[in-house]
Scaffold this active site. Structure first.
Site, PDB file in Angstrom:
ATOM      1  N   SER A 137       0.528  -1.441   0.099  1.00  0.00           N
ATOM      2  CA  SER A 137       0.220   0.390  -0.067  1.00  0.00           C
ATOM      3  C   SER A 137       0.811   1.012   0.004  1.00  0.00           C
ATOM      4  O   SER A 137       1.777   1.137   0.208  1.00  0.00           O
ATOM      5  CB  SER A 137      -0.865   0.525   1.529  1.00  0.00           C
ATOM      6  OG  SER A 137      -1.820   1.338   1.164  1.00  0.00           O
ATOM      7  N   TYR A 150      -2.049   0.602  10.759  1.00  0.00           N
ATOM      8  CA  TYR A 150      -1.657   0.073   9.108  1.00  0.00           C
ATOM      9  C   TYR A 150      -0.078   0.403   8.612  1.00  0.00           C
ATOM     10  O   TYR A 150      -0.125  -0.062   7.815  1.00  0.00           O
ATOM     11  CB  TYR A 150      -3.103   0.725   8.491  1.00  0.00           C
ATOM     12  CG  TYR A 150      -2.980  -0.022   6.982  1.00  0.00           C
ATOM     13  CD1 TYR A 150      -2.933  -1.083   6.204  1.00  0.00           C
ATOM     14  CD2 TYR A 150      -2.818   0.930   5.711  1.00  0.00           C
ATOM     15  CE1 TYR A 150      -3.749  -1.576   5.698  1.00  0.00           C
ATOM     16  CE2 TYR A 150      -3.284   0.109   4.790  1.00  0.00           C
ATOM     17  CZ  TYR A 150      -3.897  -0.871   4.921  1.00  0.00           C
ATOM     18  OH  TYR A 150      -3.557  -1.312   2.798  1.00  0.00           O
TER      19      TYR A 150
END
Length: 256
Positions: A137, A150
């Site tokens: 990501s 995250y």
């Protein structure tokens, strides 16, 4: 010769889109996820072979490896499974959410590499090369408020990929990282926000053409189908409306 890929996270989102696309391109695909019912439906519709497994469970990963060895080997690992939980500040974060994110995004990848690398080496010996592809990501590249857990998990996964590529130097094994920015999928933001559909919808409100799962799948398929001597170390992709992790246009895209 038909190549065989394992696609994790195949029950929804980017994983499902990738499994469908690779299958349509002639790959033999094994779709891996926890939800057996959704995998079974995918198998019926597309011919993707369903294999239910929890990648945070070492026994399930070992079982996947054994089953692959017994049923034809493996040419490519496409590790999409992972996810986010919570959007709290670091000081307010739930350690259990952080622990789950590390398990799902980092340790699952390590378990898969340790278990499946012998199969991939065998495939490379027979076919010239094999692939390990990880979907990380842009959260691995740039931190943002409310993303600490995250950010940390995806950065950890990205470092796993970078170290692995160097450790496998000299072997005909491609190690590929695909890092998407904003992607609108059925479940990612909904799961992150504890099922709050309104909050999930607001994330994309006014954004013209966020990426879709099919867009990421297309890049994954390109990387896997590229000539065997070409390694796409890192591909970062975002919608045009997102110029950087923190810079997102809301409203129509127009020239000045």
């Amino acid at each position: 010769m038909t190549r065989r890929a394992v696609v994790t996270g195949a029950s929804s989102g980017i994983g499902e889109a990738t499994a469908r696309l690779l299958r349509s391109r002639g790959w033999e695909v094994v779709g891996v996820a926890r939800r057996a019912d959704r995998l079974a439906a995918l198998e019926t519709e597309t011919g993707v072979v369903a294999h239910a497994a929890d990648l945070t469970d070492a026994a399930d990963v070992a079982g996947l490896s054994t089953w692959l060895r017994e049923t034809g080997g493996l040419d490519a690992l496409v590790h999409v499974a992972g996810g986010a939980r919570g959007s709290d500040r670091v000081e307010d974060g739930d350690p259990e959410d952080w622990r789950w994110m590390f398990e799902a995004n980092v340790l699952s990848g390590q378990r898969l590499v340790a278990s499946l690398l012998p199969l991939l080496r065998s495939a490379a010996d027979a076919g010239g090369h094999a692939d390990l592809l990880f979907v990380t990501s842009t959260a691995a590249q740039t931190a943002y408020p409310g993303g600490g857990g995250y950010n940390a998990a995806k950065a950890g996964e990205a470092m796993l990929v970078h170290a692995l590529r160097q450790e496998l130097n000299g072997e005909p094994l491609r190690v590929i990282e695909i890092a998407p920015g904003m992607v609108r999928t059925e479940e990612f933001s909904l799961n992150r926000l504890s099922g709050d559909q309104d909050a999930a919808d607001k994330l994309y409100e006014g954004v013209e053409a966020p990426l879709l799962a099919d867009d990421v799948a297309d890049v994954i398929a390109y990387a896997l189908d590229a000539p065997g001597h070409v390694n796409l170390d890192l591909v970062t992709l975002r919608p045009v409306a997102q110029s950087a992790q923190h810079l997102l246009a809301r409203g129509p895209l127009t020239t000045r």
